[in-house]
Design an enzyme around this catalytic site. Structure first.
Site, PDB file in Angstrom:
ATOM      1  N   ASP A 157     109.959  46.267  45.623  1.00 10.91           N
ATOM      2  CA  ASP A 157     110.518  45.150  46.301  1.00 10.91           C
ATOM      3  C   ASP A 157     112.018  45.004  46.078  1.00 10.91           C
ATOM      4  O   ASP A 157     112.595  44.563  47.204  1.00 10.91           O
ATOM      5  CB  ASP A 157     109.825  43.705  45.448  1.00 10.91           C
ATOM      6  CG  ASP A 157     108.523  43.525  45.843  1.00 10.91           C
ATOM      7  OD1 ASP A 157     107.884  44.349  46.975  1.00 10.91           O
ATOM      8  OD2 ASP A 157     108.015  42.761  45.362  1.00 10.91           O
ATOM      9  N   GLY A 158     112.573  45.549  45.323  1.00  8.14           N
ATOM     10  CA  GLY A 158     114.246  45.556  44.950  1.00  8.14           C
ATOM     11  C   GLY A 158     114.637  46.388  46.034  1.00  8.14           C
ATOM     12  O   GLY A 158     115.688  46.059  46.784  1.00  8.14           O
TER      13      GLY A 158
ATOM     14  N   ASP B 294     120.685  24.774  33.621  1.00  6.54           N
ATOM     15  CA  ASP B 294     121.301  26.250  33.740  1.00  6.54           C
ATOM     16  C   ASP B 294     121.551  26.676  35.251  1.00  6.54           C
ATOM     17  O   ASP B 294     122.125  27.849  35.527  1.00  6.54           O
ATOM     18  CB  ASP B 294     120.268  27.085  33.130  1.00  6.54           C
ATOM     19  CG  ASP B 294     120.227  27.392  31.618  1.00  6.54           C
ATOM     20  OD1 ASP B 294     120.941  26.165  30.937  1.00  6.54           O
ATOM     21  OD2 ASP B 294     119.690  27.997  31.032  1.00  6.54           O
TER      22      ASP B 294
ATOM     23  N   TYR C  78     111.551  34.873  41.548  1.00  3.32           N
ATOM     24  CA  TYR C  78     112.201  34.305  40.490  1.00  3.32           C
ATOM     25  C   TYR C  78     111.810  32.884  40.579  1.00  3.32           C
ATOM     26  O   TYR C  78     111.624  32.232  39.508  1.00  3.32           O
ATOM     27  CB  TYR C  78     113.643  34.371  40.756  1.00  3.32           C
ATOM     28  CG  TYR C  78     114.584  34.042  39.700  1.00  3.32           C
ATOM     29  CD1 TYR C  78     114.100  34.096  38.191  1.00  3.32           C
ATOM     30  CD2 TYR C  78     115.982  33.391  39.667  1.00  3.32           C
ATOM     31  CE1 TYR C  78     114.847  33.870  37.210  1.00  3.32           C
ATOM     32  CE2 TYR C  78     116.618  33.107  38.632  1.00  3.32           C
ATOM     33  CZ  TYR C  78     115.982  33.423  37.416  1.00  3.32           C
ATOM     34  OH  TYR C  78     117.001  32.988  36.279  1.00  3.32           O
ATOM     35  N   SER C  79     111.586  32.103  41.749  1.00  2.00           N
ATOM     36  CA  SER C  79     111.096  30.985  41.585  1.00  2.00           C
ATOM     37  C   SER C  79     109.766  30.609  40.995  1.00  2.00           C
ATOM     38  O   SER C  79     109.851  29.386  40.303  1.00  2.00           O
ATOM     39  CB  SER C  79     111.040  30.488  43.070  1.00  2.00           C
ATOM     40  OG  SER C  79     110.693  29.250  43.277  1.00  2.00           O
ATOM     41  N   LEU C  80     108.973  31.668  41.222  1.00  2.59           N
ATOM     42  CA  LEU C  80     107.506  31.349  40.706  1.00  2.59           C
ATOM     43  C   LEU C  80     107.526  31.461  39.020  1.00  2.59           C
ATOM     44  O   LEU C  80     107.186  30.611  38.247  1.00  2.59           O
ATOM     45  CB  LEU C  80     106.877  32.444  41.016  1.00  2.59           C
ATOM     46  CG  LEU C  80     105.182  32.204  40.564  1.00  2.59           C
ATOM     47  CD1 LEU C  80     104.329  31.235  41.034  1.00  2.59           C
ATOM     48  CD2 LEU C  80     104.506  33.755  40.832  1.00  2.59           C
TER      49      LEU C  80
END
Length: 291
Positions: A71-72, A175, A188-190
């Site tokens: 995915d990156g 943060d 990242y949200s998950l």
């Protein structure tokens, strides 16, 4: 949609990925396609039958781009290719592979189906982020998954205010904040406790990162809203905005960060049997039968 010129992009100096690139070049040549290989990848290949090109040339000239990797790799390519409205399909040589659908062992049958026009097509929206200092634009970039404002040091808090279409929403000491698209809602949200948004939703999720309060929760908002973050001048410096964890923009105390929907769209090609909920089950072990 006919695919006459095909661009290949992805991992460099990776043995398994190179095998996929070579197989793709042979396959596409048999199909009579003009093959453009991203120039850094082209240097690593000893195959023939392709032209080396930079990613912008691929965007301008290709009918289809195939991304080999995880995915990156897809995110890095997508941020640029979306500007040119070129269709993109992914071959998974990474880990999870939410955006790279094709199994490397099934390249030929899956591409046969796609070239025979048996596929699903889907559009995903992107985000634009801009950093302003005393009213002057300092930097900007694009994100497919998410925009994250955070401290440059680990486990350091920052203070900021969030506005939606110039309406004050909340102030926070935490943060940072994750602003994610539906595409990024499984990234990242998950991990930060945010909700999963199905790809067709025209929405964003705002996920606080380790807020210093018990009442702070993620919120889902209209994707056409303008999200403004006012960074408190009382913060220490060394603040940052990250786009898809790839691109980092510097933010100073007192800056404003504005996040909005990008007019460009990422056009994804999926195999005919693609199902989003099957991806969730297989990649995340989500919602599996208990008996």
């Amino acid at each position: 949609m006919k695919f006459n010129t095909v661009g290949l992009i992805g991992k460099q100096a990776h043995a398994d990925a190179n095998l996929s690139f070579k197989a793709l070049i042979v396959y596409l040549t048999k199909r009579g396609c003009r093959v453009l290989v991203e120039e850094r990848t082209a240097k690593k290949l000893d195959s023939q039958g392709f032209e080396a090109a930079d990613i912008h040339t691929i965007g301008k000239q290709a009918d289809l781009a195939i991304v080999v990797g995880g995915d990156g790799n897809m995110l890095g390519a997508a941020r640029i290719l979306a500007e040119y409205n070129v269709a993109v399909v992914g071959i998974n040589r990474g880990n999870l592979g939410f955006l790279t659908d094709i199994n490397p062992d099934d390249i030929e049958p899956q591409l046969d189906s796609i070239f025979d026009e048996n596929y699903q097509i889907e559009e995903r929206f992107l985000l634009t982020v801009e950093v302003y200092r005393q009213g002057e634009l300092q930097s900007h970039d694009t994100a497919v998954n998410e925009v994250v404002i955070h401290h440059g040091k680990v486990a350091h808090m920052m203070e900021f205010e969030v506005y939606l279409d110039n309406h004050f929403v909340f102030s926070q000491r935490s943060d940072g904040l994750i602003v994610a698209t539906p595409t990024g809602s499984t990234a990242y949200s998950l991990s930060g406790g945010g909700p999963i948004l199905t790809p067709t939703l025209d929405a964003l999720t705002l996920v606080p990162m380790f807020p210093h309060t018990l009442s702070s929760r993620p919120i889902v908002v209209d994707a056409n809203s303008i999200v403004k973050l006012k960074v408190s001048p009382d913060n220490s410096d060394n603040l940052q905005v990250s786009c898809d964890s790839h691109i980092v923009l510097t933010v100073l105390p007192g800056d404003q960060v504005i996040i909005s929907k990008n007019p460009a769209k990422l056009t994804l090609i999926h195999p005919e049997n693609y199902n989003y909920f099957n991806v969730l089950r297989t990649k995340l072990g989500w919602g599996s039968k208990l008996y």
